[in-house]
Design a protein around this motif. Structure first.
Motif, PDB file in Angstrom:
ATOM      1  N   ILE A 111     -45.586 -51.683 -49.054  1.00  0.00           N
ATOM      2  CA  ILE A 111     -44.456 -51.395 -49.948  1.00  0.00           C
ATOM      3  C   ILE A 111     -44.879 -51.589 -51.406  1.00  0.00           C
ATOM      4  CG2 ILE A 111     -42.095 -52.057 -50.576  1.00  0.00           C
ATOM      5  CD1 ILE A 111     -42.341 -50.852 -47.801  1.00  0.00           C
ATOM      6  N   ILE A 114     -46.905 -48.970 -53.223  1.00  0.00           N
ATOM      7  CA  ILE A 114     -46.121 -47.834 -53.710  1.00  0.00           C
ATOM      8  C   ILE A 114     -45.305 -48.242 -54.941  1.00  0.00           C
ATOM      9  CG2 ILE A 114     -44.319 -46.171 -53.114  1.00  0.00           C
ATOM     10  CD1 ILE A 114     -45.166 -46.697 -50.127  1.00  0.00           C
ATOM     11  N   CYS A 115     -44.696 -49.438 -54.898  1.00  0.00           N
ATOM     12  CA  CYS A 115     -43.726 -49.822 -55.932  1.00  0.00           C
ATOM     13  C   CYS A 115     -44.366 -50.257 -57.256  1.00  0.00           C
ATOM     14  CB  CYS A 115     -42.833 -50.963 -55.434  1.00  0.00           C
ATOM     15  SG  CYS A 115     -41.771 -50.481 -54.067  1.00  0.00           S
ATOM     16  N   ARG A 117     -46.724 -49.432 -59.028  1.00  0.00           N
ATOM     17  CA  ARG A 117     -47.174 -48.432 -59.997  1.00  0.00           C
ATOM     18  C   ARG A 117     -46.043 -48.002 -60.915  1.00  0.00           C
ATOM     19  NH1 ARG A 117     -52.114 -47.083 -58.014  1.00  0.00           N
ATOM     20  NH2 ARG A 117     -52.269 -47.970 -55.946  1.00  0.00           N
ATOM     21  N   LEU A 126     -36.717 -48.571 -56.313  1.00  0.00           N
ATOM     22  CA  LEU A 126     -37.552 -48.338 -55.144  1.00  0.00           C
ATOM     23  C   LEU A 126     -37.550 -49.555 -54.220  1.00  0.00           C
ATOM     24  CD1 LEU A 126     -39.051 -45.915 -54.189  1.00  0.00           C
ATOM     25  CD2 LEU A 126     -41.160 -46.855 -55.128  1.00  0.00           C
ATOM     26  N   THR A 216     -52.399 -53.007 -62.187  1.00  0.00           N
ATOM     27  CA  THR A 216     -51.790 -52.620 -60.912  1.00  0.00           C
ATOM     28  C   THR A 216     -52.189 -53.598 -59.804  1.00  0.00           C
ATOM     29  OG1 THR A 216     -51.974 -50.329 -61.612  1.00  0.00           O
ATOM     30  CG2 THR A 216     -51.511 -50.714 -59.299  1.00  0.00           C
TER      31      THR A 216
END
Ligand SMILES: Nc1ncnc2c1ncn2[C@@H]1O[C@H](COP(=O)(O)OP(=O)(O)O)[C@@H](O)[C@H]1O
Ligand SMILES: [Mg+2]
Lengths: 337, 252
Positions: A111, A114-115, A117, A126, A216
């Motif tokens: 999860i 994906i989030c 970024r 999200l 990131t």
């Protein structure tokens, strides 16, 4: 161990806190303080771990409770699975705990990848969306999760190393130890080079990147660590209630954790824990007088947010820091003359 | 050390960098000048990987760095301070420098050790002394003067021990006296630090006094390159915007 030497003060504080918690639990001849504190251990870890994202990194997640719920469900489901406890016997509870943490961490890795970024509102939306996804999976996969009934029939807890979690005293002590260990881990992480990198990202992510920080990846590590600790909170609540319930994955559970942070403060390590205690006490007290608890609690939060414009401990910290800074600035002016 | 070859970058219709070729030899001290909007900051953004050129090559010690991520280019040794000081408002001066040094020694992802490790604290202390910031070291970055913020921004770049240091208008927003002080510090850092230093500046007196080589940009193109005397006497530069007499200051 050099780590314990470096953090000697925090380790001693943690041991002291544990001693106090155990003294309360074993010394007071009533279930209430044990039950109250155990629920604080659970939601306190949820709020504290969420603040690694919000307060330290500037990432406002609306979906943190998903990991809290996941930890509780993994733990409960494994122990309810006959083959698991039959195979592992004495080792069942520790392995289930480790599996709950590892499983939550793995889910958070996916999860989070994906989030993290995304920034700000997109990140928040999200995480909320993924939480609602987990919530609906729990509700609809009735065969596994019991749907809206939750995990029914109690969670078996085979004795390990002489610890019998069916015994309220043992259970309380076990939860207190896990809670204190998690608090110590969070303390170390926030006071490490990594912790200060989080603050850099919160203050100015672009500059951090220009200083060679892989923003990131650092955010993702933080996301995984904080989610895993939320998962431990879920395990404690599963032990406490001997079950697991879909509301734990509902957005209101995340919202409650955000309230706790707002109430207690996000720039002081223990702020969210204070917020958790305050909100829980407030809830219990208000419930004695009225059934409109949400309204009263909402008003209190409004007062804190609008009146102090920050959490209680943030207010105290800002006051103190301002004084220190003014004093230092004055010293500089004097020495220059 | 750093070479740009036929670099082009346009934003829609605006050609911000128009076929620019520049050479910055090892350990040189160069200035980039030009009126506002000439493309000076864009040039730095291209070098640091913040922008990717439409065409052309950017060579750091003969290695093409076009297309590398900013964090990667930093690791290759190109450091940068910004036109508007880019700092960490809630950290103290000392904490910011220590955190930057921690990044340089690859400790940003160390979770299980206390901050700051001793070597990091010592290195940050050296930087504080080098910049003369000891009196403000324990103040929050948001509480120090504008000049100190610009200085700290340079210090953050220095924490990464760059081979090439880019300073975007280190004297921006300062009074005349403060400007000379700042540029004196910059010159001293260059003399002590052995690095290739490039700065953007629009006060001509400062540029002529301090820089070894000057590059004049206009409308995204290189108008002239040379020593202070070359530039002062270059008819194109004079005609373009220095005026007829000895130049005072290029309008910002
Ligand atoms: N990111 C961007 N997007 C669009 N136009 C830009 C961007 N950056 C710079 N420009 C344009 O490029 C030109 C050069 O800008 P800049 O490099 O900031 O000039 P200088 O630093 O010399 O004052 C200006 O016309 C500016 O508007
Ligand atoms: Mg500029």
């Amino acid at each position: 161990m050099s780590l314990f030497r470096e953090f000697r003060r925090d380790v001693l504080l943690a041991l002291g806190a544990l001693a106090v918690l155990l003294a309360i639990g074993f010394g007071v001849d009533s279930a209430w303080p044990r039950d109250f504190l155990t629920s604080i251990f659970a939601i306190g870890l949820l709020a504290m771990s969420l603040n690694l994202l919000i307060g330290y990194t500037g990432l406002v997640s609306f979906g943190h409770a998903a990991f809290f719920a996941l930890g509780g469900y993994i733990f409960g489901l494994l122990l309810q699975w006959g083959d698991f406890t039959a195979t592992l016997g004495q080792g069942s509870v520790p392995v289930a705990l480790l599996a709950a943490v590892a499983g939550t961490a793995l889910y958070a890795l996916v999860i989070g990848a994906i989030c993290v970024r995304l920034t700000e509102i997109y990140f928040a939306f999200l995480t909320l969306a993924f939480q609602m996804f987990l919530y609906s999976v729990i509700l609809s996969w009735v065969a596994l999760t019991g749907g809206d009934q939750g995990l029914m029939g109690g969670i078996p807890r085979p004795v390990f190393l002489g610890v019998d979690l069916a015994d309220p005293y043992h259970r309380y002590a076990f939860c207190a130890v896990i809670f204190v260990i998690c608090m110590l881990i969070m303390r170390i992480v926030t006071e490490s080079p990594f912790g200060y990198t989080l603050r850099m990202i919160r203050d100015n992510a672009q500059r951090a990147a220009f200083l060679g920080v892989n923003v990131t990846r650092v955010k993702l590590i933080c996301f995984v660590v904080s989610s895993s600790i939320a998962g431990v909170g879920g395990v404690i609540l599963a032990l406490f209630t001997s079950g697991a319930y879909p509301e734990w994955a509902f957005w209101a559970q995340s919202g409650e954790a955000i309230f706790m942070i707002m109430l207690g403060g996000l720039n002081v390590f223990l702020g969210p824990l204070l917020g958790a205690v305050a909100l829980r006490i407030l809830n219990d007290v208000v419930q004695m007088y009225t059934s409109h608890t949400e309204i009263v609690i909402g008003l209190v939060i409004l007062f804190v947010v609008l009146g102090l414009r920050r959490g209680v401990l943030d207010f105290a910290k800002d006051w103190w820091v301002e004084r220190q800074q003014a004093k230092l600035a004055a010293e500089n002016r004097e020495s220059q003359q | 050390m750093l070479r740009l070859e036929n670099v082009v970058k346009s934003f829609g219709g605006v050609v911000a960098t128009n076929d620019v070729s520049l050479n910055f030899p090892t350990d040189s001290l160069s200035a980039v000048i030009g009126p506002n909007g000439a493309g000076k900051t864009t040039l730095f953004n291209l070098i640091t990987g913040h922008l990717v050129p439409d065409s052309g090559r950017i060579l750091l010690a003969d290695e093409d760095i076009v297309g590398m991520a900013p964090a990667g280019i930093v690791r290759k040794g190109i450091g940068r301070a910004f036109q508007v000081a880019s700092i960490f408002p809630t950290l103290t001066v000392e904490q910011s420098l220590m955190a930057a040094v921690a990044s340089h020694v690859h400790m940003s992802e160390s979770l299980l050790t206390a901050f700051p490790p001793r070597s990091v604290r010592e290195r940050a202390g050296e930087l504080i002394d080098l910049l003369g910031m000891a009196p403000v070291a324990r103040l929050l970055c948001s509480n120090i003067s504008h000049g100190d913020q610009k200085l700290l921004d340079i210090g953050l770049a220095l924490a990464l021990e760059p081979r090439v240091l880019l300073l975007d208008e280190p004297t921006a927003g300062m009074g005349p006296e403060e400007r000379w002080q700042m540029i004196g510090t910059v010159r001293r850092l260059w003399e002590q630090g052995r690095m290739t230093l490039i700065f953007i500046e629009h006060d001509m007196d400062i540029v002529f006094e301090v820089a070894e080589t000057i590059h004049v940009l206009r409308y995204g193109s290189v108008l002239a390159t040379g020593s202070a005397d070359d530039i002062r006497n270059n008819p194109e530069v004079i005609e373009a915007y220095l005026g007829t007499e000895t130049p005072e200051e290029v309008p910002a």
